[in-house]
Design a protein around this motif. Structure first.
Motif, PDB file in Angstrom:
ATOM      1  N   CYS A 190      25.008  50.678 -35.397  1.00 20.96           N
ATOM      2  CA  CYS A 190      24.139  50.221 -34.314  1.00 20.96           C
ATOM      3  C   CYS A 190      22.696  50.082 -34.793  1.00 20.96           C
ATOM      4  O   CYS A 190      22.015  49.100 -34.494  1.00 20.96           O
ATOM      5  CB  CYS A 190      24.235  51.202 -33.151  1.00 20.96           C
ATOM      6  SG  CYS A 190      23.472  50.627 -31.626  1.00 20.96           S
ATOM      7  N   CYS A 207      25.530  47.442 -27.876  1.00 20.68           N
ATOM      8  CA  CYS A 207      25.951  48.667 -27.181  1.00 20.68           C
ATOM      9  C   CYS A 207      27.439  48.627 -26.846  1.00 20.68           C
ATOM     10  O   CYS A 207      28.155  49.624 -26.998  1.00 20.68           O
ATOM     11  CB  CYS A 207      25.138  48.849 -25.902  1.00 20.68           C
ATOM     12  SG  CYS A 207      23.397  49.167 -26.167  1.00 20.68           S
ATOM     13  N   VAL A 208      27.916  47.468 -26.394  1.00 22.47           N
ATOM     14  CA  VAL A 208      29.331  47.331 -26.050  1.00 22.47           C
ATOM     15  C   VAL A 208      30.202  47.522 -27.292  1.00 22.47           C
ATOM     16  O   VAL A 208      31.208  48.252 -27.266  1.00 22.47           O
ATOM     17  CB  VAL A 208      29.586  45.957 -25.401  1.00 22.47           C
ATOM     18  CG1 VAL A 208      31.077  45.715 -25.214  1.00 22.47           C
ATOM     19  CG2 VAL A 208      28.865  45.849 -24.071  1.00 22.47           C
ATOM     20  N   THR A 250      29.475  49.092 -30.083  1.00 25.29           N
ATOM     21  CA  THR A 250      29.394  50.475 -30.564  1.00 25.29           C
ATOM     22  C   THR A 250      30.287  51.393 -29.745  1.00 25.29           C
ATOM     23  O   THR A 250      31.007  52.242 -30.293  1.00 25.29           O
ATOM     24  CB  THR A 250      27.941  50.967 -30.521  1.00 25.29           C
ATOM     25  OG1 THR A 250      27.123  50.086 -31.283  1.00 25.29           O
ATOM     26  CG2 THR A 250      27.824  52.367 -31.088  1.00 25.29           C
ATOM     27  N   ALA A 251      30.263  51.239 -28.417  1.00 26.21           N
ATOM     28  CA  ALA A 251      31.097  52.089 -27.566  1.00 26.21           C
ATOM     29  C   ALA A 251      32.582  51.778 -27.713  1.00 26.21           C
ATOM     30  O   ALA A 251      33.423  52.663 -27.536  1.00 26.21           O
ATOM     31  CB  ALA A 251      30.680  51.928 -26.110  1.00 26.21           C
ATOM     32  N   CYS A 252      32.919  50.545 -28.040  1.00 33.24           N
ATOM     33  CA  CYS A 252      34.329  50.165 -28.199  1.00 33.24           C
ATOM     34  C   CYS A 252      34.879  50.548 -29.571  1.00 33.24           C
ATOM     35  O   CYS A 252      36.072  50.824 -29.702  1.00 33.24           O
ATOM     36  CB  CYS A 252      34.510  48.665 -27.989  1.00 33.24           C
ATOM     37  SG  CYS A 252      34.299  48.125 -26.286  1.00 33.24           S
ATOM     38  N   ALA A 299      28.443  57.845 -28.602  1.00 26.30           N
ATOM     39  CA  ALA A 299      28.061  56.448 -28.360  1.00 26.30           C
ATOM     40  C   ALA A 299      26.804  56.320 -27.497  1.00 26.30           C
ATOM     41  O   ALA A 299      25.861  55.616 -27.879  1.00 26.30           O
ATOM     42  CB  ALA A 299      29.234  55.686 -27.741  1.00 26.30           C
ATOM     43  N   PRO A 300      26.705  56.989 -26.331  1.00 25.05           N
ATOM     44  CA  PRO A 300      25.472  56.852 -25.556  1.00 25.05           C
ATOM     45  C   PRO A 300      24.270  57.574 -26.162  1.00 25.05           C
ATOM     46  O   PRO A 300      23.144  57.409 -25.685  1.00 25.05           O
ATOM     47  CB  PRO A 300      25.819  57.461 -24.189  1.00 25.05           C
ATOM     48  CG  PRO A 300      27.120  58.110 -24.318  1.00 25.05           C
ATOM     49  CD  PRO A 300      27.731  57.748 -25.605  1.00 25.05           C
ATOM     50  N   VAL A 324      22.827  54.947 -29.266  1.00 25.66           N
ATOM     51  CA  VAL A 324      22.358  53.633 -28.818  1.00 25.66           C
ATOM     52  C   VAL A 324      20.846  53.601 -28.561  1.00 25.66           C
ATOM     53  O   VAL A 324      20.159  52.699 -29.049  1.00 25.66           O
ATOM     54  CB  VAL A 324      23.186  53.211 -27.577  1.00 25.66           C
ATOM     55  CG1 VAL A 324      22.483  52.154 -26.770  1.00 25.66           C
ATOM     56  CG2 VAL A 324      24.551  52.721 -28.003  1.00 25.66           C
ATOM     57  N   THR A 336      22.200  51.825 -22.606  1.00 25.66           N
ATOM     58  CA  THR A 336      22.732  53.190 -22.667  1.00 25.66           C
ATOM     59  C   THR A 336      23.758  53.422 -21.566  1.00 25.66           C
ATOM     60  O   THR A 336      24.787  54.069 -21.787  1.00 25.66           O
ATOM     61  CB  THR A 336      21.585  54.201 -22.549  1.00 25.66           C
ATOM     62  OG1 THR A 336      20.590  53.906 -23.531  1.00 25.66           O
ATOM     63  CG2 THR A 336      22.084  55.612 -22.748  1.00 25.66           C
ATOM     64  N   ALA A 395      27.042  51.659 -22.586  1.00 19.26           N
ATOM     65  CA  ALA A 395      27.756  52.435 -23.602  1.00 19.26           C
ATOM     66  C   ALA A 395      28.373  53.689 -22.996  1.00 19.26           C
ATOM     67  O   ALA A 395      29.515  54.060 -23.318  1.00 19.26           O
ATOM     68  CB  ALA A 395      26.801  52.806 -24.737  1.00 19.26           C
TER      69      ALA A 395
END
Length: 197
Positions: free
Chosen positions: A81, A111-112, A114-116, A126-127, A130, A170, A173
């Motif tokens: 990220c 962000c999407v 990274t969270a996936c 993840a949050p 970010v 944030t 995420a």
């Protein structure tokens, strides 16, 4: 006058004849196998390999399935990220004249992803990574009047004025990570119930 046979009946195969295969001998004795005119018993169905059939979904779901699906650790997600946001910040400074709006819009898909892409054991990171990546990527975009102090003041100003993009990314995420965590917990519960049965 009749002569009685004194030779006992032979039960074994005669000499010169090949032995019968195991299926034929079992079929004759009645212990297993089916005779030519009989059907297979109903309690022994033929074993067929079961393969899960994937039903075609909507075009959006199929497009998501075709995307690469890496599994990043918490540190790997943070590095991914941060590096992507720094590159996007540099491109924003070169192509769009350090537009903070463009930078904020580009921040959301990062962000999407990274969270996936973070693995299941590191969903909580993840949050966290970010917003750090957002601040790191602002370095080439923020206004600098010269020197380290001017760069730092420009970074603080950019963070204050673009707080909406920061909170929005944030939140996205965090929601994706929470949804993945809930799905994982449901899968574990279903597996435990199946094991008990």
């Amino acid at each position: 006058m009749e002569q009685h046979r004194t030779r006992p009946p032979q039960h074994g195969p005669r000499r010169g004849t090949p032995p019968l295969p195991p299926q034929a001998t079992r079929g004759e004795s009645g212990s297993g196998g089916a005779r030519p005119g009989q059907r297979r018993p109903a309690n022994r169905p033929a074993a067929r390999p079961t393969t899960p059939v994937r039903r075609p979904g909507s075009p959006l779901v199929e497009a998501v399935r075709r995307m690469p699906n890496p599994r990043l650790t918490g540190l790997g997600g943070g590095l991914f990220c941060g590096a992507v946001m720094f590159v996007l910040g540099g491109l924003d400074a070169l192509l769009f004249g350090s537009s903070l709006t463009v930078y904020g819009v580009l921040f959301l898909p990062v962000c999407v992803l990274t969270a996936c892409w973070v693995r299941r054991g590191d969903l909580v990171t993840a949050p966290v990574v970010v917003p750090i990546a957002f601040a790191f990527g602002l370095l080439p975009v923020a206004d600098s009047n010269g020197g380290i102090l001017g760069r730092l003041m420009g970074l603080v100003t950019a963070l204050a004025t673009q707080a909406g993009w920061l909170y929005g990314g944030t939140l996205v995420a965090g929601l994706i990570a929470s949804a993945r965590k809930i799905h994982l917990m449901r899968q574990r519960t279903a597996t435990a119930r199946a094991a008990r049965r």
